[in-house]
Write an enzyme that holds these catalytic residues in place. Structure first.
Site, PDB file in Angstrom:
ATOM      1  N   THR A 181      74.029  23.108   9.514  1.00 30.37           N
ATOM      2  CA  THR A 181      75.486  23.091   9.635  1.00 30.37           C
ATOM      3  C   THR A 181      75.888  24.236  10.560  1.00 30.37           C
ATOM      4  OG1 THR A 181      75.833  24.686   7.858  1.00 30.37           O
ATOM      5  CG2 THR A 181      75.653  22.353   7.206  1.00 30.37           C
TER       6      THR A 181
ATOM      7  N   THR B 258      75.482  33.011  -7.643  1.00 31.99           N
ATOM      8  CA  THR B 258      76.248  34.164  -7.170  1.00 31.99           C
ATOM      9  C   THR B 258      76.956  34.868  -8.319  1.00 31.99           C
ATOM     10  OG1 THR B 258      78.257  34.711  -5.924  1.00 31.99           O
ATOM     11  CG2 THR B 258      78.053  32.442  -6.607  1.00 31.99           C
ATOM     12  N   ASP B 259      77.227  36.149  -8.144  1.00 30.67           N
ATOM     13  CA  ASP B 259      78.003  36.888  -9.155  1.00 30.67           C
ATOM     14  C   ASP B 259      79.437  36.380  -9.231  1.00 30.67           C
ATOM     15  OD1 ASP B 259      78.948  37.884  -6.719  1.00 30.67           O
ATOM     16  OD2 ASP B 259      78.518  39.985  -7.163  1.00 30.67           O
ATOM     17  N   GLU B 260      79.861  35.583  -8.231  1.00 32.59           N
ATOM     18  CA  GLU B 260      81.248  35.103  -8.240  1.00 32.59           C
ATOM     19  C   GLU B 260      81.516  34.135  -9.380  1.00 32.59           C
ATOM     20  OE1 GLU B 260      83.064  34.331  -4.559  1.00 32.59           O
ATOM     21  OE2 GLU B 260      81.744  35.680  -3.470  1.00 32.59           O
TER      22      GLU B 260
ATOM     23  N   TYR C 129      84.789  27.898  -3.929  1.00 34.19           N
ATOM     24  CA  TYR C 129      83.361  28.202  -3.719  1.00 34.19           C
ATOM     25  C   TYR C 129      82.711  28.582  -5.045  1.00 34.19           C
ATOM     26  CZ  TYR C 129      79.294  31.188  -2.842  1.00 34.19           C
ATOM     27  OH  TYR C 129      78.053  31.769  -2.910  1.00 34.19           O
TER      28      TYR C 129
ATOM     29  N   LYS D 123      79.747  26.654  -7.329  1.00 32.38           N
ATOM     30  CA  LYS D 123      78.460  27.282  -7.679  1.00 32.38           C
ATOM     31  C   LYS D 123      78.280  27.332  -9.203  1.00 32.38           C
ATOM     32  CE  LYS D 123      75.865  28.932  -5.164  1.00 32.38           C
ATOM     33  NZ  LYS D 123      74.713  28.366  -4.385  1.00 32.38           N
TER      34      LYS D 123
HETATM   35  P1  NAD Z   1      74.460  30.564   4.772  1.00 35.02           P
HETATM   36  O1  NAD Z   1      75.783  29.911   4.891  1.00 35.02           O
HETATM   37  O2  NAD Z   1      74.065  31.609   5.755  1.00 35.02           O
HETATM   38  O3  NAD Z   1      73.300  29.462   4.773  1.00 35.02           O
HETATM   39  C1  NAD Z   1      73.421  28.221   4.152  1.00 35.02           C
HETATM   40  C2  NAD Z   1      72.366  27.300   4.753  1.00 35.02           C
HETATM   41  O4  NAD Z   1      72.438  26.041   4.062  1.00 35.02           O
HETATM   42  C3  NAD Z   1      72.581  26.996   6.234  1.00 35.02           C
HETATM   43  O5  NAD Z   1      71.362  27.105   6.933  1.00 35.02           O
HETATM   44  C4  NAD Z   1      73.099  25.557   6.250  1.00 35.02           C
HETATM   45  O6  NAD Z   1      72.722  24.851   7.434  1.00 35.02           O
HETATM   46  C5  NAD Z   1      72.426  24.994   5.020  1.00 35.02           C
HETATM   47  N1  NAD Z   1      73.154  23.845   4.453  1.00 35.02           N
HETATM   48  C6  NAD Z   1      74.487  23.767   4.190  1.00 35.02           C
HETATM   49  N2  NAD Z   1      74.779  22.549   3.681  1.00 35.02           N
HETATM   50  C7  NAD Z   1      73.606  21.855   3.615  1.00 35.02           C
HETATM   51  C8  NAD Z   1      73.260  20.559   3.177  1.00 35.02           C
HETATM   52  N3  NAD Z   1      74.185  19.707   2.694  1.00 35.02           N
HETATM   53  N4  NAD Z   1      71.963  20.183   3.234  1.00 35.02           N
HETATM   54  C9  NAD Z   1      71.013  21.028   3.727  1.00 35.02           C
HETATM   55  N5  NAD Z   1      71.294  22.263   4.174  1.00 35.02           N
HETATM   56  C10 NAD Z   1      72.580  22.680   4.122  1.00 35.02           C
HETATM   57  O7  NAD Z   1      74.426  31.132   3.274  1.00 35.02           O
HETATM   58  P2  NAD Z   1      73.726  32.430   2.677  1.00 35.02           P
HETATM   59  O8  NAD Z   1      74.657  33.555   2.739  1.00 35.02           O
HETATM   60  O9  NAD Z   1      72.366  32.553   3.243  1.00 35.02           O
HETATM   61  O10 NAD Z   1      73.622  31.985   1.147  1.00 35.02           O
HETATM   62  C11 NAD Z   1      72.486  31.266   0.685  1.00 35.02           C
HETATM   63  C12 NAD Z   1      72.669  30.969  -0.794  1.00 35.02           C
HETATM   64  O11 NAD Z   1      72.824  32.185  -1.502  1.00 35.02           O
HETATM   65  C13 NAD Z   1      73.893  30.123  -1.117  1.00 35.02           C
HETATM   66  O12 NAD Z   1      73.545  29.211  -2.136  1.00 35.02           O
HETATM   67  C14 NAD Z   1      74.911  31.142  -1.621  1.00 35.02           C
HETATM   68  O13 NAD Z   1      75.778  30.543  -2.559  1.00 35.02           O
HETATM   69  C15 NAD Z   1      74.003  32.158  -2.286  1.00 35.02           C
HETATM   70  N6  NAD Z   1      74.481  33.533  -2.322  1.00 35.02           N
HETATM   71  C16 NAD Z   1      74.913  34.159  -1.194  1.00 35.02           C
HETATM   72  C17 NAD Z   1      75.331  35.487  -1.242  1.00 35.02           C
HETATM   73  C18 NAD Z   1      75.779  36.234  -0.020  1.00 35.02           C
HETATM   74  O14 NAD Z   1      76.275  37.367  -0.143  1.00 35.02           O
HETATM   75  N7  NAD Z   1      75.628  35.715   1.180  1.00 35.02           N
HETATM   76  C19 NAD Z   1      75.329  36.163  -2.472  1.00 35.02           C
HETATM   77  C20 NAD Z   1      74.885  35.489  -3.616  1.00 35.02           C
HETATM   78  C21 NAD Z   1      74.457  34.177  -3.517  1.00 35.02           C
HETATM   79  P1  TYD Z   2      83.225  38.285   1.794  1.00 32.29           P
HETATM   80  O1  TYD Z   2      82.231  38.874   2.727  1.00 32.29           O
HETATM   81  O2  TYD Z   2      83.961  37.071   2.201  1.00 32.29           O
HETATM   82  O3  TYD Z   2      82.466  38.084   0.407  1.00 32.29           O
HETATM   83  P2  TYD Z   2      83.046  37.582  -1.024  1.00 32.29           P
HETATM   84  O4  TYD Z   2      82.460  36.230  -1.150  1.00 32.29           O
HETATM   85  O5  TYD Z   2      82.527  38.563  -2.008  1.00 32.29           O
HETATM   86  O6  TYD Z   2      84.509  37.577  -1.024  1.00 32.29           O
HETATM   87  O7  TYD Z   2      84.316  39.402   1.449  1.00 32.29           O
HETATM   88  C1  TYD Z   2      83.925  40.635   0.859  1.00 32.29           C
HETATM   89  C2  TYD Z   2      85.166  41.479   0.625  1.00 32.29           C
HETATM   90  O8  TYD Z   2      85.768  41.815   1.874  1.00 32.29           O
HETATM   91  C3  TYD Z   2      86.239  40.783  -0.178  1.00 32.29           C
HETATM   92  O9  TYD Z   2      86.906  41.739  -1.012  1.00 32.29           O
HETATM   93  C4  TYD Z   2      87.212  40.267   0.868  1.00 32.29           C
HETATM   94  C5  TYD Z   2      87.119  41.333   1.945  1.00 32.29           C
HETATM   95  N1  TYD Z   2      87.320  40.839   3.337  1.00 32.29           N
HETATM   96  C6  TYD Z   2      88.245  41.485   4.169  1.00 32.29           C
HETATM   97  O10 TYD Z   2      88.899  42.466   3.768  1.00 32.29           O
HETATM   98  N2  TYD Z   2      88.409  41.013   5.440  1.00 32.29           N
HETATM   99  C7  TYD Z   2      87.726  39.946   5.913  1.00 32.29           C
HETATM  100  O11 TYD Z   2      87.935  39.554   7.106  1.00 32.29           O
HETATM  101  C8  TYD Z   2      86.779  39.291   5.055  1.00 32.29           C
HETATM  102  C9  TYD Z   2      85.994  38.100   5.530  1.00 32.29           C
HETATM  103  C10 TYD Z   2      86.623  39.777   3.756  1.00 32.29           C
END
Ligand code: NAD
Ligand code: TYD
Length: 334
Positions: free
Chosen positions: A37, A124-126, A148, A152
């Site tokens: 995506t 996620t912690d969310e 979101y 989750k």
């Molecule tokens: P990201 O958006 O960078 O990556 C998501 C990946 O999933 C992408 O490569 C996308 O192409 C793929 N994808 C999306 N829809 C798809 C589908 N229908 N079929 C197959 N592939 C698909 O996300 P991320 O930040 O790497 O997060 C990865 C996981 O970790 C997610 O499940 C997210 O909820 C979880 N997570 C993320 C964070 C964070 O801070 N980024 C924290 C806690 C948990």
């Molecule tokens: P984000 O990276 O979107 O993660 P989360 O999923 O935890 O919300 O945002 C982290 C924090 O930063 C959240 O409190 C929202 C804030 N934020 C901004 O202040 N400006 C921005 O442009 C974005 C994307 C997030």
């Protein structure tokens, strides 16, 4: 473990996990299923692409036949595939329900049929909703507050039901805000860094007092690996740190490290339903022997340096029409 399927392995955390698993387990085959995506990027796997232990399949977790093909013969599944950005879920929730819930349903059905030995759902912690005081423990109620987080939480409950009803060995990790190399520049830290590098304003939501605890991606990967191998099926594991950093302070630190003018920090309208704080009790994952190796200062400087050193990677993304149109909607038209 001879073979594992990593869904979403071309995204931010997934690609770091693929690299981690290939390096750490020289006898393990890794199959990646990713739809590519807007957030998926094959170049995130460039340094692993010559490995004969990596097989990449472009496909969707909602597609039964693609999932079957990818999952056949693996012992473990780690599901990273998701729509992952809260602000996009507020603009349009439907793809979040589609991938994060319906997609997980397809994965669970295939895992049950193919008798996969471990199924780890990356969550996620969310899912706890915002936590004004104290720490969330795994037994606390799930109280998600944005689409979101709700998608989750729903996926977790479905996965848990497969453990209880069918005995599928499901594990769940609830990670905190993760940062590091290859993060798509829409989440707050890579957005602030790349804007600062281009001398553009850093948009801080509301009064900038909302806090997050940041976790380095390598630590997140090592925790997922630890839970995958040693976790108790049917259990969830919080994964995070307790460094609480406000949006305002994060912007100031990025500007300071990059030696950019402090007045690039700009307050913008708040996120609707903004969760003002997440905070995790990580005793359970620590009892498996996991500890984070990176403190906030080290992860912040390491992440800034990675974006300084990889300008073509993020400039290409930021020049795409899809990025520009999202940025306009989120920051100029909201
Ligand atoms: P990201 O958006 O960078 O990556 C998501 C990946 O999933 C992408 O490569 C996308 O192409 C793929 N994808 C999306 N829809 C798809 C589908 N229908 N079929 C197959 N592939 C698909 O996300 P991320 O930040 O790497 O997060 C990865 C996981 O970790 C997610 O499940 C997210 O909820 C979880 N997570 C993320 C964070 C964070 O801070 N980024 C924290 C806690 C948990
Ligand atoms: P984000 O990276 O979107 O993660 P989360 O999923 O935890 O919300 O945002 C982290 C924090 O930063 C959240 O409190 C929202 C804030 N934020 C901004 O202040 N400006 C921005 O442009 C974005 C994307 C997030």
């Amino acid at each position: 473990m001879d073979a594992m399927l990593v869904t979403g392995g071309a995204g931010f955390i997934g690609s770091n996990f693929v690299r981690y698993a290939l390096n750490r387990y020289p006898d393990t085959q890794v199959v990646v299923l990713d739809a590519l995506t807007y957030a998926g990027n094959l170049s995130n796997l460039d340094d692993s692409k010559d490995s004969d232990r990596l097989r990449f399949i472009q496909g969707d977790i909602r597609d039964r036949s693609q999932v079957d093909e990818a999952m056949r013969g693996v012992e473990a599944v780690v599901n990273f595939a998701a729509e992952s950005h809260v602000d996009r879920s507020i603009l349009d929730p439907s793809s979040f329900i589609e991938t994060n819930y319906n997609g997980v349903n397809v994965l669970l059905e295939a895992a049950r049929r193919l008798e996969v030995k471990r199924f780890l759902q990356v969550s996620t912690d969310e899912v706890y909703g915002h936590v004004p005081a104290g720490l969330s423990a795994e037994g606390d109620p799930l109280a998600p507050r944005n689409p979101y987080a709700a998608s989750k939480a729903a996926a977790e409950l479905l996965a848990q039901s497969y453990y209880i009803t069918y005995g599928l060995p499901v594990l769940i990790t609830r990670g905190g805000n993760t940062v590091g190399p290859y993060q798509y520049p829409e989440k707050v830290l890579p957005l602030f860094i790349t804007n600062a590098l281009e001398y553009k304003p850093l948009p801080v939501y509301g009064d900038g007092s909302a806090v997050r605890s940041y976790l380095y991606v390598e630590d997140h990967c090592s925790a997922i690996d630890r839970v995958l191998r040693n976790g108790q099926p049917g259990s969830a594991y919080n994964v995070g740190t307790n460094c609480e950093v406000s949006g305002r302070d994060l912007a100031d630190r990025v500007l300071e490290i990059l030696d950019r003018p402090a007045n690039l920090r700009e307050f913008v309208p708040d996120r609707s339903g903004h969760d003002l704080r997440y905070a995790l009790d990580c005793g359970r994952v620590q009892s498996l022997g996991w500890r984070p190796a990176f403190d906030f200062d080290t992860m912040l400087k390491g992440t800034v340096q990675w974006y300084v050193d990889h300008q073509p990677w993020w400039q290409e993304i930021r020049n795409e029409d899809s990025y520009r149109s999202y940025y306009r909607k989120q920051y100029h038209e909201r």
